[in-house]
Design a protein around this motif. Structure first.
Motif, PDB file in Angstrom:
ATOM      1  N   UNK A   1     -72.720  68.568  12.730  1.00  0.00           N
ATOM      2  CA  UNK A   1     -71.934  69.586  13.407  1.00  0.00           C
ATOM      3  C   UNK A   1     -72.774  70.188  14.534  1.00  0.00           C
ATOM      4  N   UNK A   2     -72.202  70.282  15.711  1.00  0.00           N
ATOM      5  CA  UNK A   2     -72.970  70.739  16.863  1.00  0.00           C
ATOM      6  C   UNK A   2     -73.369  72.211  16.770  1.00  0.00           C
ATOM      7  N   UNK A   3     -72.690  72.972  15.926  1.00  0.00           N
ATOM      8  CA  UNK A   3     -73.047  74.376  15.739  1.00  0.00           C
ATOM      9  C   UNK A   3     -73.959  74.577  14.535  1.00  0.00           C
ATOM     10  N   UNK A   4     -74.303  73.484  13.861  1.00  0.00           N
ATOM     11  CA  UNK A   4     -75.267  73.571  12.769  1.00  0.00           C
ATOM     12  C   UNK A   4     -74.695  73.953  11.423  1.00  0.00           C
ATOM     13  N   UNK A   5     -73.376  73.886  11.257  1.00  0.00           N
ATOM     14  CA  UNK A   5     -72.805  74.270   9.967  1.00  0.00           C
ATOM     15  C   UNK A   5     -73.084  73.230   8.882  1.00  0.00           C
ATOM     16  N   UNK A   6     -73.233  71.971   9.253  1.00  0.00           N
ATOM     17  CA  UNK A   6     -73.570  70.916   8.296  1.00  0.00           C
ATOM     18  C   UNK A   6     -74.256  69.779   9.043  1.00  0.00           C
ATOM     19  N   UNK A   7     -75.055  69.014   8.323  1.00  0.00           N
ATOM     20  CA  UNK A   7     -75.750  67.858   8.890  1.00  0.00           C
ATOM     21  C   UNK A   7     -75.646  66.699   7.910  1.00  0.00           C
ATOM     22  N   UNK A   8     -75.213  65.540   8.402  1.00  0.00           N
ATOM     23  CA  UNK A   8     -75.081  64.366   7.543  1.00  0.00           C
ATOM     24  C   UNK A   8     -76.426  63.874   7.047  1.00  0.00           C
ATOM     25  N   UNK A   9     -76.486  63.564   5.761  1.00  0.00           N
ATOM     26  CA  UNK A   9     -77.717  63.090   5.133  1.00  0.00           C
ATOM     27  C   UNK A   9     -77.685  61.574   4.941  1.00  0.00           C
ATOM     28  N   UNK A  10     -76.542  61.051   4.470  1.00  0.00           N
ATOM     29  CA  UNK A  10     -76.423  59.626   4.183  1.00  0.00           C
ATOM     30  C   UNK A  10     -74.990  59.174   4.433  1.00  0.00           C
ATOM     31  N   UNK A  11     -74.798  57.856   4.441  1.00  0.00           N
ATOM     32  CA  UNK A  11     -73.474  57.273   4.652  1.00  0.00           C
ATOM     33  C   UNK A  11     -72.945  56.788   3.304  1.00  0.00           C
ATOM     34  N   UNK A  12     -71.788  57.295   2.904  1.00  0.00           N
ATOM     35  CA  UNK A  12     -71.169  56.910   1.645  1.00  0.00           C
ATOM     36  C   UNK A  12     -70.105  55.854   1.933  1.00  0.00           C
ATOM     37  N   UNK A  13     -70.119  54.786   1.164  1.00  0.00           N
ATOM     38  CA  UNK A  13     -69.184  53.678   1.323  1.00  0.00           C
ATOM     39  C   UNK A  13     -68.271  53.616   0.102  1.00  0.00           C
ATOM     40  N   UNK A  14     -66.971  53.606   0.324  1.00  0.00           N
ATOM     41  CA  UNK A  14     -66.016  53.503  -0.776  1.00  0.00           C
ATOM     42  C   UNK A  14     -65.866  52.024  -1.131  1.00  0.00           C
ATOM     43  N   UNK A  15     -66.211  51.678  -2.365  1.00  0.00           N
ATOM     44  CA  UNK A  15     -66.278  50.280  -2.788  1.00  0.00           C
ATOM     45  C   UNK A  15     -65.461  50.049  -4.055  1.00  0.00           C
ATOM     46  N   UNK A  16     -65.316  48.763  -4.392  1.00  0.00           N
ATOM     47  CA  UNK A  16     -64.764  48.387  -5.686  1.00  0.00           C
ATOM     48  C   UNK A  16     -65.932  47.971  -6.585  1.00  0.00           C
ATOM     49  N   UNK A  17     -66.037  48.575  -7.747  1.00  0.00           N
ATOM     50  CA  UNK A  17     -66.978  48.109  -8.763  1.00  0.00           C
ATOM     51  C   UNK A  17     -66.158  47.266  -9.739  1.00  0.00           C
ATOM     52  N   UNK A  18     -66.448  45.960  -9.782  1.00  0.00           N
ATOM     53  CA  UNK A  18     -65.602  45.025 -10.535  1.00  0.00           C
ATOM     54  C   UNK A  18     -66.406  44.433 -11.695  1.00  0.00           C
ATOM     55  N   UNK A  19     -65.826  44.491 -12.890  1.00  0.00           N
ATOM     56  CA  UNK A  19     -66.470  43.932 -14.071  1.00  0.00           C
ATOM     57  C   UNK A  19     -66.209  42.426 -14.104  1.00  0.00           C
ATOM     58  N   UNK A  20     -67.239  41.619 -13.908  1.00  0.00           N
ATOM     59  CA  UNK A  20     -67.066  40.161 -13.802  1.00  0.00           C
ATOM     60  C   UNK A  20     -66.650  39.507 -15.110  1.00  0.00           C
ATOM     61  N   UNK A  21     -67.247  39.835 -16.266  1.00  0.00           N
ATOM     62  CA  UNK A  21     -66.779  39.222 -17.517  1.00  0.00           C
ATOM     63  C   UNK A  21     -65.311  39.532 -17.810  1.00  0.00           C
ATOM     64  N   UNK A  22     -64.864  40.750 -17.486  1.00  0.00           N
ATOM     65  CA  UNK A  22     -63.472  41.102 -17.737  1.00  0.00           C
ATOM     66  C   UNK A  22     -62.542  40.319 -16.818  1.00  0.00           C
ATOM     67  N   UNK A  23     -62.977  40.081 -15.573  1.00  0.00           N
ATOM     68  CA  UNK A  23     -62.161  39.277 -14.661  1.00  0.00           C
ATOM     69  C   UNK A  23     -61.961  37.874 -15.223  1.00  0.00           C
ATOM     70  N   UNK A  24     -63.029  37.305 -15.783  1.00  0.00           N
ATOM     71  CA  UNK A  24     -62.914  35.982 -16.399  1.00  0.00           C
ATOM     72  C   UNK A  24     -62.004  36.025 -17.622  1.00  0.00           C
ATOM     73  N   UNK A  25     -62.134  37.050 -18.428  1.00  0.00           N
ATOM     74  CA  UNK A  25     -61.319  37.180 -19.630  1.00  0.00           C
ATOM     75  C   UNK A  25     -59.838  37.305 -19.288  1.00  0.00           C
ATOM     76  N   UNK A  26     -59.541  38.080 -18.223  1.00  0.00           N
ATOM     77  CA  UNK A  26     -58.150  38.276 -17.818  1.00  0.00           C
ATOM     78  C   UNK A  26     -57.619  37.112 -16.990  1.00  0.00           C
ATOM     79  N   UNK A  27     -58.526  36.251 -16.534  1.00  0.00           N
ATOM     80  CA  UNK A  27     -58.118  35.122 -15.711  1.00  0.00           C
ATOM     81  C   UNK A  27     -57.638  35.524 -14.331  1.00  0.00           C
TER      82      UNK A  27
END
Length: 359
Positions: free
Chosen positions: A143-169
């Motif tokens: 923020x140019x007025x200093x109200x907040x400053x970004x620390x890191x970049x957050x990425x919205x992802x899918x966390x996928x369980x691989x054994x369950x994917x195989x089980x469900x086909x």
């Protein structure tokens, strides 16, 4: 010549010779030899005054970030300032700050959805501070007025369980579009966007990518695959890691991999939502100097590198060494996200979402 005159002359000669001898320079002193067995002692520099030990109250931090215990310990060890981390989602922090306006109990807000920080700044809930470290942060991440400053970049992802994917086909979903497939019915976990910055960024991204009408139509279909909406942003990746669901929508998938769970972290190919996770000082803090020191610390190169170790995310500061499992931004198809629009429309979108999916 008389004897008396001779004695007088001799006395005068003796006096003249004595005076002449006294005017001669004294012989130079021989230089003192330094013994090889006794080295010269170095001159000690004047000791700099040590910083006085911190005697104030522990710093109260409302936090939506990974590795909070490690971060608190590291900061205290380097500054002597004790920290109490209160883990909260973005919505919870915003609600609490509104309730505490004018009598703030917290000092710092660390991590969470950028839209919530923008709303808080508009409502006068944040204290402006231009950290000297912020000069190294790109303008788009602060923020140019200093109200907040970004620390890191957050990425919205899918966390996928691989054994369950195989089980469900079923295949591992790699796009938002594929996530609406009926094959994933009951297998998708997502937080409530009213309390989770991750979820709000996801649904706002869908609306921006597709347009208002098509965006809500997409969310209507996605809702059919979500059995219920989690009350914490940390719940979906935990469920997917344990095989309770196939997919958890999350910003923290790399942590599941590091902990040894059999998951794959998917960065959606048709658009990866993202935001910069900021740090800010809460208006009305009674611990301003310590709060400023925390902001400075998390923005230093050393602080940013440490944060990436305990909470694996890309940094907002360039040239910070990152762990190998953290992707670079140029590897991803990032959503062209309008943060100002998302902040302005937040209450309306959350209200519409609530009416559609929680009644």
């Amino acid at each position: 010549m008389e004897r008396k005159s001779i004695l007088s002359i001799l006395l005068v000669l003796v006096i003249i010779m004595a005076l002449f001898t006294g005017c001669q320079p004294a012989p130079a002193e021989e230089p003192t030899e330094v013994s090889e067995e006794t080295p010269e002692q170095p001159v000690e520099a004047a000791a700099e005054p040590a910083d006085e030990p911190y005697t104030g109250e522990p710093l109260q931090i409302y936090a939506a970030y990974g590795g909070l215990e490690e971060i608190a310990q590291k900061f205290e060890s380097e500054t002597g300032i004790p920290v109490e981390m209160l883990s909260m989602s973005s919505g919870e922090v915003l609600s609490r700050m509104r309730a505490e306006a004018g009598r703030a109990l917290g000092d710092v807000w660390f991590g969470g959805g950028i839209d919530s920080f923008m709303v808080a700044a508009e409502e006068g809930l944040l204290h402006p501070y231009q950290s000297p470290e912020a000069i190294s942060i790109e303008d788009r991440f602060k923020d140019q007025e200093g109200y907040w400053t970004g620390v890191s970049i957050v990425l919205v992802t899918f966390v996928v369980n691989k054994p369950l994917a195989e089980e469900l086909g079923v295949d591992i979903p790699r796009t938002w579009e594929s996530l609406t497939d009926p094959a994933y019915q009951g297998e998708v976990s997502m937080p409530n966007p009213g309390i989770s910055g991750t979820a709000y960024t996801a649904i706002a991204s869908m609306i921006q990518m597709r347009g208002e009408v098509a965006g809500w139509e997409y969310l209507d279909v996605l809702d059919q695959n979500i059995p219920y909406y989690a009350e914490r942003g940390s719940e979906p990746p935990q469920q997917a890691s344990l095989g309770e669901v196939l997919v958890g929508i999350s910003p923290d998938g790399i942590n599941s991999l590091r902990e040894g769970y059999p998951v794959e972290v998917v960065y959606p190919e048709d658009g990866t939502p993202w935001w910069h996770s900021p740090v800010a000082i809460i208006e009305g803090t009674q611990n301003l100097e310590a709060a400023q020191k925390f902001v400075d610390w998390v923005l230093t190169e050393e602080g940013q590198a440490f944060l990436a170790e305990v909470s694996p995310r890309p940094s907002t500061r360039p040239n910070v060494p990152l762990p190998e499992d953290v992707p670079t931004l140029d590897e991803l198809n990032l959503v062209d996200y309008d943060f100002a629009w998302a902040a302005q429309e937040r209450d309306r979108i959350v209200e519409e979402w609530t009416q559609r999916y929680t009644q």
